[in-house]
Design a protein around this motif. Sequence first.
Motif, short mmCIF file in Angstrom:
data_model
loop_
_atom_site.label_atom_id
_atom_site.label_comp_id
_atom_site.label_asym_id
_atom_site.label_seq_id
_atom_site.Cartn_x
_atom_site.Cartn_y
_atom_site.Cartn_z
N ASP A 10 0.87 -1.23 -0.04
CA ASP A 10 -0.11 0.22 -0.10
C ASP A 10 0.86 1.11 0.04
OD1 ASP A 10 -2.34 -1.49 0.31
OD2 ASP A 10 -2.39 -1.48 2.21
N VAL A 11 1.93 1.22 0.42
CA VAL A 11 3.00 2.37 0.67
C VAL A 11 4.00 2.35 -0.11
CG1 VAL A 11 2.20 2.72 2.93
CG2 VAL A 11 4.07 1.48 2.71
N ASP A 12 4.32 1.49 -1.14
CA ASP A 12 5.30 1.25 -1.98
C ASP A 12 5.25 2.25 -3.10
OD1 ASP A 12 3.82 -0.15 -3.68
OD2 ASP A 12 4.76 -2.27 -3.47
N LYS A 13 6.14 2.12 -4.17
CA LYS A 13 6.05 2.86 -5.38
C LYS A 13 4.86 2.47 -6.22
CE LYS A 13 9.21 -0.05 -7.82
NZ LYS A 13 9.66 -1.26 -7.33
N HIS A 14 4.27 1.50 -6.00
CA HIS A 14 3.21 1.24 -7.07
C HIS A 14 2.04 2.31 -7.15
CE1 HIS A 14 5.14 -2.75 -6.89
NE2 HIS A 14 5.03 -2.94 -8.00
N GLY A 15 1.78 3.01 -6.14
CA GLY A 15 0.92 4.11 -6.10
C GLY A 15 -0.75 3.73 -5.99
N ARG A 16 -0.84 2.62 -5.14
CA ARG A 16 -2.11 2.28 -4.83
C ARG A 16 -2.41 1.67 -3.43
NH1 ARG A 16 -0.65 -0.93 -9.51
NH2 ARG A 16 -0.13 -3.35 -8.40
N LEU A 17 -3.81 1.86 -3.27
CA LEU A 17 -4.04 1.43 -1.97
C LEU A 17 -5.30 0.54 -2.25
CD1 LEU A 17 -4.57 1.33 1.35
CD2 LEU A 17 -6.01 3.27 0.88
N HIS A 18 -4.91 -0.93 -1.81
CA HIS A 18 -5.89 -1.88 -1.72
C HIS A 18 -6.92 -1.95 -0.71
CE1 HIS A 18 -3.71 -4.40 -5.08
NE2 HIS A 18 -2.67 -3.76 -4.52
N LEU A 19 -8.15 -1.93 -1.14
CA LEU A 19 -9.08 -1.77 0.03
C LEU A 19 -9.73 -2.99 0.53
CD1 LEU A 19 -10.81 1.65 -1.53
CD2 LEU A 19 -9.20 1.38 0.58
#
Length: 123
Positions: A20-29
């Motif tokens: 969630d906080v790495d460089k991929h830029g998305r938060l899994h909900l």
Amino acid sequence: MEGLRLDGDMIISKTLSRTDVDKHGRLHLPKSQVLSVLRKMTYATEERLLNGIELEVLDIMKNHSYSVILKSRNPSKDYVLGTGWSALKYSLELKEGDNLKLYWDHLNCKFIILNCEYSLIPF
């Protein structure tokens, strides 16, 4: 804030993982929590979610808002906050292990951040 009552079904709560906080830029909900919120989003059709829906996320403590994109990922129907998540994450200085709580204010069609430092808000 006396008398404030929040509908628990409108809260999305997530302990942030490394991805969630790495460089991929998305938060899994959490899927079940998102589905509960989607019931109040009359405009959130399956097609619109696949393309992404732009939503406002309001930080009431700093009086600042962020624009994020909520998407479902086909075929798994997982839900993510994509574009805009990185700006929000860096601004709030979120890191792995932090708990993020978002409340869907369906009357104003926006999420309100209920983070740990905002524990004065009953929910």
